[in-house]
Write a protein that holds these residues in place. Sequence first.
Motif, PDB file in Angstrom:
ATOM      1  N   LEU A 204       0.722  -1.713  -0.017  1.00 35.48           N
ATOM      2  CA  LEU A 204      -0.206   0.095  -0.187  1.00 35.48           C
ATOM      3  C   LEU A 204       1.165   1.114  -0.081  1.00 35.48           C
ATOM      4  O   LEU A 204       0.329   2.478  -0.097  1.00 35.48           O
ATOM      5  N   ARG A 205       1.840   1.384  -0.116  1.00 33.12           N
ATOM      6  CA  ARG A 205       3.030   2.555   0.862  1.00 33.12           C
ATOM      7  C   ARG A 205       3.151   2.194  -1.345  1.00 33.12           C
ATOM      8  O   ARG A 205       3.377   3.819  -1.634  1.00 33.12           O
ATOM      9  N   ASP A 206       3.797   1.324  -2.038  1.00 30.93           N
ATOM     10  CA  ASP A 206       4.472   1.469  -2.985  1.00 30.93           C
ATOM     11  C   ASP A 206       3.361   0.430  -3.529  1.00 30.93           C
ATOM     12  O   ASP A 206       3.419  -0.955  -3.529  1.00 30.93           O
ATOM     13  N   THR A 207       2.739   1.075  -5.055  1.00 26.29           N
ATOM     14  CA  THR A 207       1.946   0.456  -5.648  1.00 26.29           C
ATOM     15  C   THR A 207       2.435  -0.356  -6.647  1.00 26.29           C
ATOM     16  O   THR A 207       2.215  -1.429  -7.145  1.00 26.29           O
ATOM     17  N   GLU A 208       4.183  -0.176  -6.872  1.00 26.20           N
ATOM     18  CA  GLU A 208       3.831  -2.120  -7.373  1.00 26.20           C
ATOM     19  C   GLU A 208       4.675  -2.688  -6.611  1.00 26.20           C
ATOM     20  O   GLU A 208       5.521  -4.146  -7.666  1.00 26.20           O
ATOM     21  N   GLN A 209       5.078  -2.720  -5.448  1.00 27.39           N
ATOM     22  CA  GLN A 209       4.977  -3.912  -4.945  1.00 27.39           C
ATOM     23  C   GLN A 209       3.601  -4.975  -4.324  1.00 27.39           C
ATOM     24  O   GLN A 209       2.674  -4.671  -4.757  1.00 27.39           O
ATOM     25  N   THR A 210       3.885  -6.161  -4.545  1.00 24.48           N
ATOM     26  CA  THR A 210       2.404  -6.942  -4.609  1.00 24.48           C
ATOM     27  C   THR A 210       2.114  -7.804  -2.658  1.00 24.48           C
ATOM     28  O   THR A 210       1.393  -7.799  -2.138  1.00 24.48           O
ATOM     29  N   GLY A 211       3.398  -8.069  -2.303  1.00 27.28           N
ATOM     30  CA  GLY A 211       3.445  -8.433  -1.139  1.00 27.28           C
ATOM     31  C   GLY A 211       3.346  -9.978  -1.102  1.00 27.28           C
ATOM     32  O   GLY A 211       3.281 -10.107  -1.623  1.00 27.28           O
ATOM     33  N   ASN A 212       3.219 -10.137   0.369  1.00 21.58           N
ATOM     34  CA  ASN A 212       3.046 -12.198   0.602  1.00 21.58           C
ATOM     35  C   ASN A 212       1.466 -11.836   0.882  1.00 21.58           C
ATOM     36  O   ASN A 212       1.093 -10.807   1.722  1.00 21.58           O
ATOM     37  N   ALA A 213       1.001 -13.408   1.572  1.00 17.07           N
ATOM     38  CA  ALA A 213      -0.207 -13.396   1.911  1.00 17.07           C
ATOM     39  C   ALA A 213      -0.080 -12.834   3.554  1.00 17.07           C
ATOM     40  O   ALA A 213      -1.042 -12.327   3.806  1.00 17.07           O
ATOM     41  N   ALA A 214       0.773 -12.336   4.467  1.00 15.81           N
ATOM     42  CA  ALA A 214       1.247 -12.423   5.596  1.00 15.81           C
ATOM     43  C   ALA A 214       0.834 -10.936   5.066  1.00 15.81           C
ATOM     44  O   ALA A 214       0.277 -10.424   6.488  1.00 15.81           O
ATOM     45  N   ASP A 215       1.265  -9.831   4.143  1.00 21.11           N
ATOM     46  CA  ASP A 215       0.981  -8.372   3.808  1.00 21.11           C
ATOM     47  C   ASP A 215      -0.780  -8.272   3.098  1.00 21.11           C
ATOM     48  O   ASP A 215      -1.084  -7.145   4.106  1.00 21.11           O
ATOM     49  N   TRP A 216      -0.804  -9.185   3.132  1.00 19.22           N
ATOM     50  CA  TRP A 216      -2.736  -8.939   2.466  1.00 19.22           C
ATOM     51  C   TRP A 216      -3.369  -9.020   3.390  1.00 19.22           C
ATOM     52  O   TRP A 216      -4.489  -8.322   3.797  1.00 19.22           O
ATOM     53  N   LEU A 217      -3.218 -10.057   4.640  1.00 18.74           N
ATOM     54  CA  LEU A 217      -2.988 -10.077   6.056  1.00 18.74           C
ATOM     55  C   LEU A 217      -3.632  -8.501   6.693  1.00 18.74           C
ATOM     56  O   LEU A 217      -4.902  -7.853   7.470  1.00 18.74           O
ATOM     57  N   GLU A 218      -2.509  -8.047   6.634  1.00 18.52           N
ATOM     58  CA  GLU A 218      -2.627  -6.833   7.343  1.00 18.52           C
ATOM     59  C   GLU A 218      -3.321  -5.465   6.746  1.00 18.52           C
ATOM     60  O   GLU A 218      -3.835  -4.442   6.933  1.00 18.52           O
TER      61      GLU A 218
END
Length: 263
Positions: A204-218
């Motif tokens: 959410l800070r950088d739209t070019e990043q996708t993160g992982n499942a733990a990030d999505w849960l946050e």
Amino acid sequence: MTDKGGTSYQKEAPALVLFAGVQGETSARVHVLTEDYGPLRGIAYGGASKAGRALWQPGNVVKTSLHKRSAAALLQISGELLYACAARLLDAPLALSMVQSVCVLADVTLPEADPCPFLFAETVRLLTFLGYDPVVAEREGMPHVVRWEMALLATLGFGLDLSACAVTGSTENLHYVSPRTGRAVSEEGAGEWKDRLLPLPSFLRDTEQTGNAADWLEGLRLTGHFLARDAFGQRHLPLPAARQRLYDRLEMRVLADQTPITE
């Protein structure tokens, strides 16, 4: 969506199906989201038939015909399928939960007949992405859903401000969000209060990043806090069950990823 004289009229509009329920033996109560007229509710005659149930699946994009006999009459809705989304995701439970959550949130929160062209476009884009490839949707859909929830909050007037730290004014090292104000807070600005703040995931800070499942849960925790407080809490309603199922399903995936493999 009425004409100047209040007489009968018929209009056509692309729409997203948000909800469908049986009405009598052969008809269905249908809720759709249109670009020009916002969310609309009406009756689809024949909507409870086999073909009608396939057409009025939440998540489908439909070319609708909207007909009213008078300003006080019930809106009649008929349609032609343009893009089927949910049917493509029957073997993708997480992606199907994404579609169901998005449709319910939009249906319950958006004011009827209030145009929201930006959110309509964002929702079409999201559902088209989710329905295109179930495997990709399962693997990459969640960050798009969280960003869509951010757009929904903004549309409702509860948008978060992630542009700069609420304490220092810095645009760097933004890692938290104030649960009270919805403003970003930097690592330096958080200080001893960091345990009381909501984590701001990197995607959410950088739209070019996708993160992982733990990030999505946050991300779901973050948007869920403000949806629960502002969009639903003010009406003394809980978050919809479909949204909670999405959270629970993702949480199970995170726990599975964290479980060590033993021989």
